[in-house]
Design an enzyme around this catalytic site. Structure first.
Site, PDB file in Angstrom:
ATOM      1  CB  SER A 128     -15.261  49.996  68.645  1.00  0.00           C
ATOM      2  OG  SER A 128     -14.473  49.514  67.982  1.00  0.00           O
ATOM      3  CE  LYS A 155     -12.262  52.440  68.347  1.00  0.00           C
ATOM      4  NZ  LYS A 155     -11.580  52.741  69.750  1.00  0.00           N
ATOM      5  CE  LYS A 164     -10.346  48.542  66.727  1.00  0.00           C
ATOM      6  NZ  LYS A 164      -9.485  49.181  67.453  1.00  0.00           N
ATOM      7  CG  ASP A 216      -8.888  52.591  67.293  1.00  0.00           C
ATOM      8  OD1 ASP A 216      -7.308  52.610  66.856  1.00  0.00           O
ATOM      9  OD2 ASP A 216      -8.635  51.786  67.991  1.00  0.00           O
ATOM     10  CD  GLU A 237      -8.868  54.716  69.551  1.00  0.00           C
ATOM     11  OE1 GLU A 237     -10.300  55.013  69.265  1.00  0.00           O
ATOM     12  OE2 GLU A 237      -8.954  54.798  70.277  1.00  0.00           O
ATOM     13  CG  ASP A 290      -5.737  53.172  72.495  1.00  0.00           C
ATOM     14  OD1 ASP A 290      -5.911  53.244  73.650  1.00  0.00           O
ATOM     15  OD2 ASP A 290      -6.811  52.905  72.140  1.00  0.00           O
ATOM     16  CE  LYS A 294      -8.892  51.055  74.203  1.00  0.00           C
ATOM     17  NZ  LYS A 294      -8.219  50.143  73.618  1.00  0.00           N
ATOM     18  N   GLY A 299     -12.449  51.036  75.186  1.00  0.00           N
ATOM     19  CA  GLY A 299     -12.262  49.301  75.215  1.00  0.00           C
ATOM     20  C   GLY A 299     -11.882  48.642  75.205  1.00  0.00           C
TER      21      GLY A 299
HETATM   22  O1  OSB Z   1      -7.856  50.253  70.203  1.00  0.00           O
HETATM   23  O2  OSB Z   1      -9.702  50.539  71.024  1.00  0.00           O
HETATM   24  C1  OSB Z   1      -8.866  49.924  70.954  1.00  0.00           C
HETATM   25  C2  OSB Z   1     -10.414  46.274  71.070  1.00  0.00           C
HETATM   26  C3  OSB Z   1      -9.571  45.637  72.179  1.00  0.00           C
HETATM   27  C4  OSB Z   1      -8.292  46.450  71.695  1.00  0.00           C
HETATM   28  C5  OSB Z   1      -7.583  47.420  71.250  1.00  0.00           C
HETATM   29  C6  OSB Z   1      -8.893  48.792  71.667  1.00  0.00           C
HETATM   30  C7  OSB Z   1     -10.414  47.882  70.616  1.00  0.00           C
HETATM   31  C8  OSB Z   1     -11.802  48.201  70.721  1.00  0.00           C
HETATM   32  C9  OSB Z   1     -12.635  47.549  71.407  1.00  0.00           C
HETATM   33  O3  OSB Z   1     -11.819  49.494  69.714  1.00  0.00           O
HETATM   34  C10 OSB Z   1     -13.637  48.470  72.277  1.00  0.00           C
HETATM   35  C11 OSB Z   1     -14.879  47.816  72.891  1.00  0.00           C
HETATM   36  O4  OSB Z   1     -15.799  47.115  71.860  1.00  0.00           O
HETATM   37  O5  OSB Z   1     -14.829  47.613  73.964  1.00  0.00           O
HETATM   38 MG    MG Z   2      -7.649  52.352  70.229  1.00  0.00          MG
END
Ligand code: OSB
Ligand code: MG
Length: 369
Positions: free
Chosen positions: A136, A162, A164, A189, A214, A239, A263, A291
């Protein structure tokens, strides 16, 4: 299980790079490692994944401490636990606070697996010996920086990217990335940054062959997501909206998503994660492990749950070195050719690096059970 003590280790660790999402930017990570000790000298470890600020869910590092101290510890004092599957139901009289519950439950799962002399993955019913992982990538300051980052992670072997997104940083950015990487598995995401008013933009994503989008809409919603899924081809992955098996059942029934990101902290622990996994498997909904920028203990739990068979899509469980100069486990989690080899020693399968734990610890609280 003869539980003796719970220790809260409050840690502060600085990530190598800031991580930017539609809700904010993080670099300093404050969180708890939970240690559960039995009377035989075994030690189990869990990690609380809440952030200091309640911008992903309502929980915070501080709220986790209060809930653990005021409610979860007393429940552990008042009840005998034979198997970790009993922990979440015992906590069930308390609403919400899933990350606090999961941190305690995770430590008890690790302790249980160590007492049984089996890997945590095996205790959870997992069968894979290695897991596929993606990465991500937070919002980058420039397009060049983003393309360079993607290139670097692909050459390290990560199996999907992934990205953002947020309003003003979405379809054009994704078009450029798709042009530069025509065949790479890519997903986006939004962390709840859009509403149904953005449907025209969201429809344009259909041309980009994304694996999924996402959580495009509001963080607790499953109604508008169902409406949106009818209008777009890109599969929706939920999510933030999924906090329980119940939420997963309703989302699937409504057609709010085609994929679910599990998660462990968000759904209250490993036992509930297994239930969601099993239900999704029965209903043809693939899952993957999300994550929360975890340190080594939480990461190890994510590796273990991902060994279950319906975790068919690469998760966000990247290697330790993607986040940390130095992690708190030995060995660190290593990704090679886009896979993590699942450890075979008892429990989470990684040792705590006691020196690192001490180095990053800002507070230690002990509770006798
Ligand atoms: O939306 O998945 C998410 C990190 C912090 C809060 C929300 C998210 C995320 C990530 C990072 O996308 C995932 C990771 O590398 O741990
Ligand atoms: Mg997410």
């Amino acid at each position: 299980m003869p539980l003796k003590k719970i220790i809260l280790h409050r840690l502060m660790m600085r990530m190598i790079d800031p991580f930017a999402t539609s809700f904010g930017t993080m670099q300093d990570k404050e969180f708890f490692i939970i240690e559960a000790l039995d009377t035989d000298g075994n030690r189990g470890f869990g990690e609380s994944v809440s952030f200091p600020i309640p911008w992903y869910t309502e929980e915070t590092v501080k709220s986790n401490k209060d809930i653990i101290e005021d409610f979860l510890i007393p429940i552990l004092r008042d009840n005998e636990i034979e198997h970790p599957n009993e922990v979440f139901p015992l906590f069930g009289r308390l609403r919400g606070n899933n990350m606090a519950k999961a941190a305690i439950e995770g430590a008890i799962w690790d302790l249980y697996a160590k007492r049984e002399g089996i890997p945590l993955a095996t205790a959870l019913g997992g069968e894979k010996t290695e897991i596929d992982v993606g990465i991500s990538i937070g919002i980058q300051p420039t397009m060049d920086a983003l393309l360079t980052k993607i290139d670097g992670f692909l050459s390290q072997g990560y199996k999907r990217i992934k990205l953002k997104i947020k309003p003003g940083h979405d379809v054009e950015m994704l078009r450029e990335v798709r042009k530069a990487f025509p065949t790479t598995p890519i997903m986006a995401d939004a962390n709840s940054a859009y509403t149904l008013d953005d449907i025209a933009m969201l429809k344009q994503l259909d041309d980009l062959n994304l694996l999924m989008i996402e959580q495009p809409l509001q963080h607790n919603d499953i109604i508008d997501h169902a409406k949106l899924q009818k209008e777009i081809q890109t599969p929706i992955c939920l999510d933030e909206s999924i906090h329980s098996l119940y939420d997963a059942q309703k989302a699937i029934e409504l057609g709010s998503c085609k994929i679910i990101n599990i998660k462990v902290g968000r759904v209250g622990g490993l036992s509930e994660s297994i239930k969601i996994h099993d239900y999704c498997k029965e209903h043809g909904i693939p899952v993957w492990c999300g994550g929360m920028l975890e340190a080594g203990v939480g990461r190890a739990h994510n590796v273990a749950i991902t060994t279950l068979s319906n975790f068919v899509l690469p998760g966000d469980t990247a290697g330790s070195s993607r986040y940390w100069e130095k992690d708190i486990i030995k060995p660190e989690v290593v990704v090679e050719d886009g896979v993590i080899k699942v450890p075979t020693s008892p429990g989470i399968g990684y040792e705590i690096d006691e020196e690192a734990l001490e180095e990053f610890r800002i507070q230690k609280i002990e509770y006798d059970l």
